[in-house]
Write a protein that holds these residues in place. Structure first.
Motif, mmCIF file in Angstrom:
data_model
loop_
_atom_site.group_PDB
_atom_site.id
_atom_site.type_symbol
_atom_site.label_atom_id
_atom_site.label_comp_id
_atom_site.label_asym_id
_atom_site.label_seq_id
_atom_site.Cartn_x
_atom_site.Cartn_y
_atom_site.Cartn_z
ATOM 1 N N TYR A 4 -3.118 2.760 1.295
ATOM 2 C CA TYR A 4 -2.199 1.649 1.041
ATOM 3 C C TYR A 4 -2.975 0.331 1.090
ATOM 4 O O TYR A 4 -3.821 0.130 1.966
ATOM 5 C CB TYR A 4 -1.099 1.581 2.107
ATOM 6 N N ALA A 27 -2.484 -4.164 -0.300
ATOM 7 C CA ALA A 27 -1.616 -5.171 -0.901
ATOM 8 C C ALA A 27 -2.139 -5.565 -2.268
ATOM 9 O O ALA A 27 -3.334 -5.821 -2.452
ATOM 10 C CB ALA A 27 -1.530 -6.402 -0.005
ATOM 11 N N TYR A 59 6.795 -4.708 1.331
ATOM 12 C CA TYR A 59 6.359 -3.351 0.996
ATOM 13 C C TYR A 59 6.787 -2.945 -0.411
ATOM 14 O O TYR A 59 5.980 -2.447 -1.210
ATOM 15 C CB TYR A 59 6.919 -2.362 2.023
ATOM 16 N N LEU A 79 -0.746 -4.462 7.071
ATOM 17 C CA LEU A 79 -1.327 -5.127 5.905
ATOM 18 C C LEU A 79 -0.996 -6.614 5.856
ATOM 19 O O LEU A 79 -1.142 -7.256 4.809
ATOM 20 C CB LEU A 79 -0.851 -4.437 4.617
ATOM 21 N N ASP A 112 4.845 -5.372 -3.023
ATOM 22 C CA ASP A 112 3.411 -5.658 -3.000
ATOM 23 C C ASP A 112 2.518 -4.490 -2.572
ATOM 24 O O ASP A 112 1.296 -4.602 -2.673
ATOM 25 C CB ASP A 112 3.118 -6.836 -2.057
ATOM 26 N N CYS A 113 3.084 -3.409 -2.086
ATOM 27 C CA CYS A 113 2.246 -2.336 -1.541
ATOM 28 C C CYS A 113 1.847 -1.348 -2.634
ATOM 29 O O CYS A 113 2.692 -0.774 -3.312
ATOM 30 C CB CYS A 113 2.980 -1.599 -0.420
ATOM 31 N N ARG A 114 0.566 -1.194 -2.785
ATOM 32 C CA ARG A 114 0.012 -0.235 -3.741
ATOM 33 C C ARG A 114 -0.403 1.024 -2.990
ATOM 34 O O ARG A 114 -1.011 0.933 -1.910
ATOM 35 C CB ARG A 114 -1.206 -0.829 -4.438
ATOM 36 N N GLN A 115 -0.070 2.184 -3.527
ATOM 37 C CA GLN A 115 -0.402 3.446 -2.887
ATOM 38 C C GLN A 115 -1.292 4.283 -3.806
ATOM 39 O O GLN A 115 -1.070 4.336 -5.010
ATOM 40 C CB GLN A 115 0.869 4.241 -2.582
ATOM 41 N N HIS A 122 -5.234 -9.652 -5.858
ATOM 42 C CA HIS A 122 -5.498 -8.766 -4.738
ATOM 43 C C HIS A 122 -6.609 -9.367 -3.889
ATOM 44 O O HIS A 122 -7.246 -10.343 -4.259
ATOM 45 C CB HIS A 122 -5.878 -7.362 -5.204
ATOM 46 N N GLN A 168 7.484 2.250 6.524
ATOM 47 C CA GLN A 168 7.165 1.158 5.604
ATOM 48 C C GLN A 168 6.992 -0.159 6.351
ATOM 49 O O GLN A 168 6.100 -0.959 6.021
ATOM 50 C CB GLN A 168 8.259 1.051 4.540
ATOM 51 N N ILE A 177 3.558 -0.080 8.085
ATOM 52 C CA ILE A 177 2.473 -0.272 7.115
ATOM 53 C C ILE A 177 2.415 -1.731 6.674
ATOM 54 O O ILE A 177 1.331 -2.320 6.551
ATOM 55 C CB ILE A 177 2.662 0.669 5.906
ATOM 56 N N SER A 178 3.584 -2.325 6.450
ATOM 57 C CA SER A 178 3.634 -3.738 6.052
ATOM 58 C C SER A 178 3.004 -4.630 7.115
ATOM 59 O O SER A 178 2.258 -5.566 6.797
ATOM 60 C CB SER A 178 5.088 -4.162 5.813
#
Length: 650
Positions: free
Chosen positions: A95, A97, A73, A68, A76-79, A107, A61, A64-65
Motif C-alpha cells: 500500500y 499513497a 484511503y 501512510l 488516495d491509497c494504491r494497492q 506521488h 483501512q 493503513i491510512s
C-alpha cells in the motif's frame, strides 16, 4: 465491473484473500533510505468479538491510512498484490499513497527498497513511492500463523536485491540467518502462473459479444485492468488495486508477431531504448542517455538492481577464463561484446566463412524466425561426418566411443556408469584434442547436454539401462542446432555402451526454415537420424500446447528429461506451456541454459525457490564473449545452467 473481474479471477485460480482479520502484521518501509524498516503488529481493540467483517475492514483501512500519513484511503491509497495467498500460506499486499490532482498523478519520492522487494516477487514493472506498508493477507478461513510469518531481518534482506540466492546476498554484505519463506521464494513462479490464468480469462472475455456483460468500466481489457502498472500517468480506477505485467506477452500473440525479431547493432539506453553508450557509474552494466535527457532519473528503478548487476559484472574475468589455448583470450575482448564482426573475422582467419558447407555455417548470422540466410541453408537430408562437419579444423574428437578404461579412470559413478567431466581441459585430454583447437566453439552444445545428463539425470540413466530402454530427452526450442545433428553423436560416445540415447528436437512451427518443412511435420514423424546409439527425431509445434509431451511425441508416456539451450523462459510467452508442463509433471527433470546471470535468475525462478538456487556457471559454455546491446553483463552461449524438478539423491 472491476470487482466482478477480481472475484471471477480468484475463483478461477481457486483462491481468494481476506482483508477482514483483526490482526495486522507486516512491514513499514520508509521512503527515506537511511530510516530503518520496522515491523507492524496491530491488534483490533476487542478482537473479533461482536465485530462484522465490514467493521473490521473499515478498521484495517483506518490503520493503513494512519501509517501512510492520514491519507484518504478510498481516494488516495494504491494497492499492489505482491504475493497471492494459497490455502496454506500467507500472501503479501503493498500500500502507498498516490493522489490525483486534476489529470496528473502525484506521488511521493521513489521508494527503492519496496520496489526492490516487488522485483524479488517477480513484479519487475511495479514501482512504489513514498512510505510503503506491506501487509500479510490470508486465504479465507485461515488464522494468522506467527510461525509462518517473515521476520524483519528476512524482509530487509529481500529488499536488498531481487536476486535472493543466499550466496549473492552474502556477497552483497547481507548474509541470511535463515532461508526466506516459500511465499517469497516461490513468488515469481506463482505470479507467472496467475498471469497465465488471467490471460486465458481475458481471451474468453474478449470473445464474448454480449452487451449485458461489460467486463471493464473504462473499456480496457481485463489484462490491462488487472495488471495496470502502478506508475501509469493516468487517472486510477475506482478500485485502486493493480497487478504487474512483468513483460509477459499475451497468449494470443499472432504468429507473425512471434516471428518478428528486432535486430540492433548499437548499445541501448536501459530506460528509453534509444542508442546510448554511457555506462552506469555504479555497476558499469547498464547504458543510459547523457544529459539533457533525464533517462537516469526516469529509470531510477535500476538503482534497485545496480549493486547486484555490479556483482554480476565482476564475474566477467572468471567467466572469460578457459583452460584452453591462447586463442580463447582473443575472443574475450570488448570488441566482441559490441559486435559479431570480430568473431566472424576470427573464423575467416581459420579458413571458415559463411558459405561453408560444414557445421561452422551455423556461427554466421542469426535465425530471424527461420528466415535468415543462415536458417535457409539448413539441409536435413545431408548427413556430415565429424571430419566434414568440423572442416577445415583437423584437431577434433575421434568419431568413436571413449574406451571404458578411459571413462572409468576419473570421476566415475559406478551406479549410473557415468563419468563427470569437470571442464574443457579434462574433456580435451580425454578425447586427445590439443588445447589449440577451437572445436569447443561448436562442442558447447553436445557437451552441455552431456553435462546436464551427468548432473541431473543419473537416476534416469540407471532406470533406462535396467529397463533396457533408451534415455529419452526432449530438446525444445531448436534453431541453429538443425545445422549439426551429427555433432550430438559426441554425447552417445561419452555414454555407456548399453545406454541408447533418443533425442526429440522440437522446433516451433514459426521458427522452422522453409528448407526443412518438407521433411519436418507437426503430426508426422518424417525425419529420423539414427547412428552410433543416437536417435534424433524432429517435430514442429509448440511444446506442451500443440504437442503434448505425454501423448503426441510418438512414444508412450512423457520424456525422462527436457532440455533447452539459451532458452530465455521469462522473455518469450511461447515457453509458458513448457513451464506449465514441468510444473505439473514433477517426475520429469527440466534443464535449461541462459546467456547471462540476470536472465538466468529470472528464468530459474519460474521453477520456484529450488530452481533459482540451482543456477550456476556452465563449465562447457562457449569460449567466446557475445554481443549484448541492452546491457553490459557478461554474455556467453550456454553461459549459465539451472534445473526444474531436480531429483535429490536419497
Amino acid at each position: 465491473s472491476p470487482n466482478l473481474i477480481e472475484r471471477v479471477f480468484w475463483t478461477m485460480v481457486k483462491q481468494d484473500f481476506s482483508l477482514t482479520h483483526t490482526h495486522l502484521h507486516g512491514f513499514f518501509v520508509p521512503a527515506q533510505e537511511d530510516a530503518p524498516v520496522t515491523e507492524i503488529a496491530i491488534d483490533k481493540p476487542g478482537g473479533a468479538a461482536k465485530t462484522t467483517d465490514e467493521e473490521t475492514q473499515i478498521w484495517r483501512q483506518e490503520e493503513i491510512s494512519k501509517l501512510l500519513g492520514d491519507i484518504n484511503y478510498d481516494r488516495d491509497c494504491r494497492q499492489i498484490l505482491l504475493v497471492r495467498p494459497s490455502g496454506q500460506t500467507h500472501g503479501l499486499m503493498g500500500y502507498f499513497a498516490q493522489v490525483v490532482s486534476g489529470k496528473e498523478l502525484e506521488h511521493g519520492v521513489n521508494n527503492k527498497r519496496a520496489t526492490a522487494f516487488g522485483m524479488t516477487c517477480g513484479l519487475l514493472n511495479s514501482r512504489f513511492f513514498g512510505d510503503v506498508v506491506i501487509l500479510n493477507v490470508l486465504a479465507p478461513g485461515r488464522r494468522p500463523d506467527k510461525n509462518a510469518l517473515m521476520t524483519l531481518d528476512q524482509f530487509a534482506s529481500a529488499c536488498t536485491s531481487p536476486d535472493i540466492r543466499p550466496d549473492v546476498l552474502k556477497d552483497l554484505g547481507v548474509p541470511l540467518e535463515s532461508d526466506l519463506p516459500r511465499i517469497v521464494g516461490d513468488a515469481v513462479l506463482n505470479n507467472y502462473h496467475d498471469r497465465a490464468t488471467l490471460n486465458k480469462f481475458n481471451s474468453v472475455m474478449k470473445r464474448r459479444n454480449s452487451d449485458d456483460f461489460n467486463y471493464s468500466t473504462s473499456g480496457e481489457s481485463v489484462e490491462e485492468y488487472m495488471f495496470a502498472s502502478s506508475d501509469v500517468e493516468s487517472e486510477p480506477d475506482d478500485v485502486m488495486i493493480s497487478f504487474d505485467t512483468d513483460g509477459f506477452g499475451s497468449l494470443e500473440a499472432p504468429e507473425e508477431a512471434m516471428r518478428e525479431e528486432v535486430v540492433t547493432q548499437v548499445t541501448l539506453c536501459l530506460n528509453c531504448r534509444r542508442p546510448a553508450s554511457t555506462l552506469c557509474e555504479g555497476c558499469q552494466a547498464a547504458y543510459f542517455c547523457d544529459a539533457p535527457r533525464e533517462c537516469k532519473n526516469e529509470g531510477w528503478s535500476h538503482e534497485c538492481l545496480c549493486p547486484t548487476w555490479k556483482l554480476y559484472a565482476s564475474r566477467r574475468e572468471a567467466l572469460s577464463s578457459f583452460p584452453l589455448g591462447p586463442w580463447t583470450q582473443t575472443l574475450m575482448t570488448r570488441e566482441l561484446q559490441l559486435s559479431n564482426d570480430p568473431y566472424e573475422k576470427f573464423l575467416n582467419e581459420l579458413g571458415i566463412d559463411k558459405d561453408s558447407d560444414s557445421w561452422w555455417k551455423a556461427e554466421f548470422g542469426g535465425w530471424s524466425g527461420g528466415m535468415s540466410d543462415c536458417a535457409q541453408k539448413v539441409d536435413l537430408k545431408k548427413t556430415l561426418t565429424f571430419e566434414e562437419g568440423f572442416a577445415p579444423i583437423a584437431d577434433i574428437p575421434p568419431a568413436e566411443p571413449v574406451s571404458p578404461d578411459d571413462m572409468m579412470s576419473k570421476n566415475w559413478d559406478s551406479e549410473s556408469e557415468l563419468r563427470s567431466i569437470t571442464d574443457w581441459a579434462e574433456y580435451y585430454e580425454l578425447r586427445g584434442i590439443p588445447p589449440s583447437s577451437p572445436a569447443a566453439l561448436l562442442l558447447t552444445f553436445p557437451l552441455t547436454l552431456y553435462h546436464a545428463i551427468v548432473e541431473y539425470g543419473k537416476a534416469q540413466c540407471t532406470a533406462a539401462r535396467m529397463l533396457n530402454k533408451p534415455l529419452r530427452i526432449d530438446v525444445v526450442g531448436i534453431e541453429k542446432e538443425l545445422h549439426f545433428l551429427g555433432l550430438f553423436e559426441e554425447v552417445s560416445f561419452l555414454l555407456p555402451d548399453d545406454l541408447q540415447l533418443e533425442l526429440l528436437f522440437v522446433v516451433r512451427k514459426d521458427m522452422l526454415p522453409q528448407s526443412a518443412r518438407d521433411v519436418v511435420d507437426e503430426h508426422e514423424d518424417k525425419f529420423i537420424f539414427d547412428k552410433n546409439g543416437l536417435r534424433i527425431r524432429i517435430l514442429s509445434g509448440t511444446y506442451g500446447e500443440a504437442l503434448d509431451p505425454r501423448f503426441d511425441c510418438y512414444r508412450s508416456g512423457p520424456p525422462d528429461m527436457v532440455m533447452a539451450f539459451n532458452a530465455g523462459l521469462h522473455a518469450y510467452e511461447t515457453w509458458r506451456s513448457c513451464v506449465e508442463f514441468l510444473q505439473a509433471t514433477k517426475d520429469v527433470v527440466g534443464v535449461f541454459t541462459d546467456y547471462n546471470e540476470w536472465s538466468g535468475v529470472q528464468c530459474a525462478a519460474l521453477g520456484g525457490q529450488e530452481s533459482r538456487a540451482s543456477l550456476k556457471i556452465n563449465p562447457f559454455r562457449q569460449p567466446r564473449t557475445m554481443p549484448v546491446y541492452s546491457m553490459n553483463l557478461p554474455q556467453f552461449s550456454n553461459g549459465f545452467m539451472y534445473v526444474f524438478n531436480q531429483h535429490k539423491d536419497k
